[in-house]
Design an enzyme around this catalytic site. Structure first.
Site, PDB file in Angstrom:
ATOM      1  N   PRO A 163       3.907  -3.326   0.867  1.00  0.00           N
ATOM      2  CG  PRO A 163       2.427  -4.424  -0.478  1.00  0.00           C
ATOM      3  CD  PRO A 163       3.855  -4.292   0.006  1.00  0.00           C
ATOM      4  CG  ASN A 164      -1.646  -1.579   1.794  1.00  0.00           C
ATOM      5  OD1 ASN A 164      -2.160  -0.567   1.201  1.00  0.00           O
ATOM      6  ND2 ASN A 164      -1.866  -2.905   0.897  1.00  0.00           N
TER       7      ASN A 164
ATOM      8  NE  ARG B 292      -3.093  -2.913   6.082  1.00  0.00           N
ATOM      9  CZ  ARG B 292      -2.368  -3.977   5.631  1.00  0.00           C
ATOM     10  NH1 ARG B 292      -1.137  -3.737   5.989  1.00  0.00           N
ATOM     11  NH2 ARG B 292      -2.797  -4.982   4.950  1.00  0.00           N
TER      12      ARG B 292
ATOM     13  CE1 TYR C  84      -1.795  -6.699   9.246  1.00  0.00           C
ATOM     14  CE2 TYR C  84      -3.681  -5.354   8.732  1.00  0.00           C
ATOM     15  CZ  TYR C  84      -2.867  -6.433   8.347  1.00  0.00           C
ATOM     16  OH  TYR C  84      -3.264  -7.281   7.269  1.00  0.00           O
TER      17      TYR C  84
ATOM     18  CG  ASN D 228       5.383  -7.260   7.228  1.00  0.00           C
ATOM     19  OD1 ASN D 228       4.829  -8.078   6.444  1.00  0.00           O
ATOM     20  ND2 ASN D 228       4.756  -6.850   8.311  1.00  0.00           N
TER      21      ASN D 228
ATOM     22  CB  ALA E  14      -0.594  -8.026  -0.306  1.00  0.00           C
TER      23      ALA E  14
ATOM     24  CG  HIS F 204       0.297 -13.617   0.996  1.00  0.00           C
ATOM     25  ND1 HIS F 204       0.585 -14.579   2.070  1.00  0.00           N
ATOM     26  CD2 HIS F 204      -0.135 -12.549   1.755  1.00  0.00           C
ATOM     27  CE1 HIS F 204       0.482 -13.885   3.503  1.00  0.00           C
ATOM     28  NE2 HIS F 204      -0.060 -12.712   3.262  1.00  0.00           N
TER      29      HIS F 204
ATOM     30  CG  ASP G  63      13.262 -15.762  -8.296  1.00  0.00           C
ATOM     31  OD1 ASP G  63      13.316 -16.640  -7.675  1.00  0.00           O
ATOM     32  OD2 ASP G  63      12.744 -15.606  -9.408  1.00  0.00           O
TER      33      ASP G  63
ATOM     34  CD  GLU H 291       7.696 -15.043   5.743  1.00  0.00           C
ATOM     35  OE1 GLU H 291       8.364 -16.025   5.765  1.00  0.00           O
ATOM     36  OE2 GLU H 291       6.666 -14.914   5.439  1.00  0.00           O
TER      37      GLU H 291
ATOM     38  CG  HIS I 251       3.927 -11.946   8.347  1.00  0.00           C
ATOM     39  ND1 HIS I 251       3.741 -11.231   6.915  1.00  0.00           N
ATOM     40  CD2 HIS I 251       4.460 -13.058   7.803  1.00  0.00           C
ATOM     41  CE1 HIS I 251       4.367 -11.851   6.025  1.00  0.00           C
ATOM     42  NE2 HIS I 251       4.847 -13.116   6.656  1.00  0.00           N
ATOM     43  CG  LEU I 252       2.933  -5.791  11.982  1.00  0.00           C
ATOM     44  CD1 LEU I 252       2.421  -4.806  11.188  1.00  0.00           C
ATOM     45  CD2 LEU I 252       3.525  -5.366  13.491  1.00  0.00           C
ATOM     46  CB  SER I 253      -1.823 -10.468  11.354  1.00  0.00           C
ATOM     47  OG  SER I 253      -1.301 -10.477  10.253  1.00  0.00           O
TER      48      SER I 253
ATOM     49  NE  ARG J   3      -5.531 -11.456   8.778  1.00  0.00           N
ATOM     50  CZ  ARG J   3      -4.818 -10.418   8.335  1.00  0.00           C
ATOM     51  NH1 ARG J   3      -3.597 -10.033   8.323  1.00  0.00           N
ATOM     52  NH2 ARG J   3      -5.955  -9.473   7.549  1.00  0.00           N
TER      53      ARG J   3
ATOM     54  NE  ARG K 270      -5.014 -11.916   5.157  1.00  0.00           N
ATOM     55  CZ  ARG K 270      -4.932 -10.499   4.422  1.00  0.00           C
ATOM     56  NH1 ARG K 270      -3.807 -10.085   4.101  1.00  0.00           N
ATOM     57  NH2 ARG K 270      -5.856  -9.901   4.108  1.00  0.00           N
TER      58      ARG K 270
HETATM   59  C1  DQA Z   1       1.040  -8.823   7.099  1.00  0.00           C
HETATM   60  C2  DQA Z   1       0.124  -9.909   6.493  1.00  0.00           C
HETATM   61  C3  DQA Z   1      -0.337  -9.981   5.184  1.00  0.00           C
HETATM   62  O1  DQA Z   1      -1.034 -11.051   4.898  1.00  0.00           O
HETATM   63  C4  DQA Z   1      -0.812  -8.625   4.845  1.00  0.00           C
HETATM   64  O2  DQA Z   1      -0.926  -8.622   3.421  1.00  0.00           O
HETATM   65  C5  DQA Z   1       0.041  -7.162   5.005  1.00  0.00           C
HETATM   66  C6  DQA Z   1       0.375  -7.336   6.420  1.00  0.00           C
HETATM   67  C7  DQA Z   1       1.294  -8.588   8.434  1.00  0.00           C
HETATM   68  O3  DQA Z   1       2.176  -8.172   8.929  1.00  0.00           O
HETATM   69  O4  DQA Z   1       0.514  -9.226   9.342  1.00  0.00           O
HETATM   70  O5  DQA Z   1      -0.016  -6.576   4.618  1.00  0.00           O
HETATM   71  O6  DQA Z   1       2.466  -9.050   6.214  1.00  0.00           O
END
Ligand code: DQA
Length: 148
Positions: A12-13, A20, A25, A76, A79, A82, A89, A100, A102-104, A109, A113
């Site tokens: 998501p997002n 964003r 990001y 990725n 959210a 978490h 599963d 896995e 994550h950009l950040s 943080r 997270r």
């Molecule tokens: C994220 C980190 C997550 O905590 C956040 O909810 C995201 C992006 C990242 O790529 O840094 O949506 O997965």
């Protein structure tokens, strides 16, 4: 023989990349990410498929669909990383190596997270390196796939 398929799943997002919170990001869009990962995959002899959804069940369906079809997954989960036992599963059932990303840097943080359900199933995790993390994940999968 056809190149092994690697599925890149974005949660998501992540469709909002570029607009964003660019200070967190980065300024690249999801389309930029797709172009870069597809090109890098081709250099590594991998057929990269990039997907994004804001819906948890889509992520679960795509992970289930990777079983027996894909040689690797880059995920990725945004959210859902978490919160989602369902994504965990699905990854455990898939029997496909997953990295896995994550950009950040999630550990620098907010506390919520720091915990990742995805990490319990992933072979490895890359965070804090922006979109370059996806390319590093493809490098790692290419080595695993060649080695198997
Ligand atoms: C994220 C980190 C997550 O905590 C956040 O909810 C995201 C992006 C990242 O790529 O840094 O949506 O997965």
């Amino acid at each position: 023989m056809a190149d092994p398929i690697v599925l890149i799943i974005n949660g998501p997002n992540l469709n909002m990349l570029g607009t964003r919170q660019p200070e967190v990001y980065g300024s690249e869009t999801l389309a930029d990410l797709e172009t870069a990962t597809t090109a890098h995959g081709a250099r590594l002899g991998l057929a990269v498929e990039v997907r994004q959804s804001n819906h948890e069940g889509d992520l679960v369906d795509w992970i289930q669909g990777a079983r027996g079809r894909c040689a690797g997954i880059v995920i990725n989960a945004g959210a859902y990383t978490h919160t989602s036992v369902a994504v965990l599963d699905a990854l455990l059932a898939a029997e496909v190596p997953a990295i896995e990303v994550h950009l950040s840097h999630i550990h620098q943080r907010e506390e919520f997270r720091h915990h990742s359900y995805v990490s319990k199933a992933a072979k490895g995790m890359i965070c804090g390196l922006g979109s370059h993390g996806y390319l590093l994940a493809l490098d790692a999968l290419a080595r695993m796939i060649r080695g198997s």
